[in-house]
Design a protein around this motif. Structure first.
Motif, PDB file in Angstrom:
ATOM      1  N   ARG A 109       1.174  -0.665  -0.089  1.00  0.00           N
ATOM      2  CA  ARG A 109       0.169  -0.278   0.258  1.00  0.00           C
ATOM      3  C   ARG A 109       0.980   0.987   0.125  1.00  0.00           C
ATOM      4  NH1 ARG A 109      -1.289  -2.987   4.361  1.00  0.00           N
ATOM      5  NH2 ARG A 109      -3.253  -4.789   4.129  1.00  0.00           N
ATOM      6  N   ALA A 157      -4.817  -0.236  -1.916  1.00  0.00           N
ATOM      7  CA  ALA A 157      -4.810  -1.828  -1.837  1.00  0.00           C
ATOM      8  C   ALA A 157      -4.684  -2.515  -1.997  1.00  0.00           C
ATOM      9  CB  ALA A 157      -6.786  -1.672  -1.801  1.00  0.00           C
ATOM     10  N   PHE A 260      -0.346   5.350   5.108  1.00  0.00           N
ATOM     11  CA  PHE A 260      -0.368   4.061   5.215  1.00  0.00           C
ATOM     12  C   PHE A 260       0.015   3.236   6.448  1.00  0.00           C
ATOM     13  CE2 PHE A 260      -0.829   5.630   1.145  1.00  0.00           C
ATOM     14  CZ  PHE A 260      -2.327   5.025   0.246  1.00  0.00           C
TER      15      PHE A 260
END
Length: 293
Positions: A109, A157, A260
């Motif tokens: 990510r 993602a 992230f």
């Protein structure tokens, strides 16, 4: 879409040297070390190659090294659009790490990655026709290849994540809202366009990608009708973009944004019960052994 050269020079002939005798270099040897008797001359050393004869060999070695670097290590890619502004500008050259994927490491990510077109995302985009020199330079990785249809986006993602965006945002991954200062000024994390609204669980072995210029990026959001719901297969990823190498006044690294790494964003929670169970079983085993002793 779319690295090295080296040059060499010939070495001047070195004067021949005979072995030094016990009385110094001016003493006349009775029998020299190479077996020639007094009055005989040793054969001359083979004449060295001239620079111009060695030049093609040096060029060939340089091209082979450049090709190997391009194929297995690092390749330069050119940014053709504005979809990653302001992180990347049109015309920037980025260096992409192609080695890591060879060891089975999947994208994470927040990384900016280059990937092959997964399903006609670039359909209708014009493809320039390179000349012979451009083909040679692109072959060794010194300029982008016109034949390769690659894209560059940010991984939002990974497989197993649930990613969603409604209205103007924020973008959420596994229920955690992302703080995205890298988004193009004036953009919102999502779009009010109903076509770009989404909530999807990314299949294993795939990634969900988005451009930093959210209102000017035809990314995963706009390909939800395709297999994988707009996600990109990991085996389509060429590598991670590490640095902006050109122009020099824009040289910069491309690190993973801190948002992230916030606690709870990962999907490791699903693996925690198994891990805790293993630790518990090990603890019980140790206690029982101590009681027996």
């Amino acid at each position: 879409m779319a690295v090295g050269a080296q040059e060499g020079h010939g070495e001047a002939e070195r004067p021949q040297e005979g072995p030094l005798g016990p009385e110094g270099p001016t003493a006349a040897p009775e029998a020299v070390a190479d077996g020639t008797a007094d009055g005989e001359t040793a054969p001359k050393a083979a004449k060295q190659r001239s620079f111009w004869k060695e030049l093609p060999l040096l060029i060939g070695i340089a091209l082979i090294l450049a090709l190997l670097i391009k194929t297995f290590l690092v390749q330069a890619f050119s940014i053709p659009s504005d979809s990653m502004q302001n992180t990347l500008q049109r015309g920037d050259r980025v260096l992409v790490d192609k080695l890591t994927p060879w060891f089975g490491s999947e994208p994470e990510r927040g990384e900016v990655v280059v990937f092959h077109d997964p399903g006609n995302w670039l359909e209708g985009e014009p493809t320039p026709q390179p000349n012979a020199i451009q083909k040679v330079l692109s072959f060794v990785g010194l300029m982008p290849s016109a034949e390769e249809k690659d894209l560059i986006k940010r991984v939002v993602a990974v497989g197993g994540d649930t990613v969603e965006c409604k209205g103007t945002g924020p973008l959420k991954v596994n229920g955690k809202a992302l703080n995205e200062p890298y988004i193009f000024a004036g953009n919102t994390p999502c779009s009010t366009d109903p076509e770009s609204q989404f909530k999807i669980t990314v299949p294993k072995g795939r990634i969900w990608v988005m451009g930093d210029h959210r209102q000017n990026s035809a990314d995963s959001r706009y390909h939800q009708e395709q297999p994988g719901g707009g996600s990109v297969p990991v085996d389509k990823v060429v590598g991670r973009a590490l640095v902006i190498a050109w122009p020099l006044n824009r040289w910069d690294t491309l690190p993973v944004p801190s948002t992230f790494g916030q606690p709870g964003i990962g999907t490791v929670a699903s693996a925690a019960p198994g891990t805790l169970g293993a630790l518990g079983a090990a603890a019980v085993f140790v206690v029982r052994r101590r009681k027996r002793r």
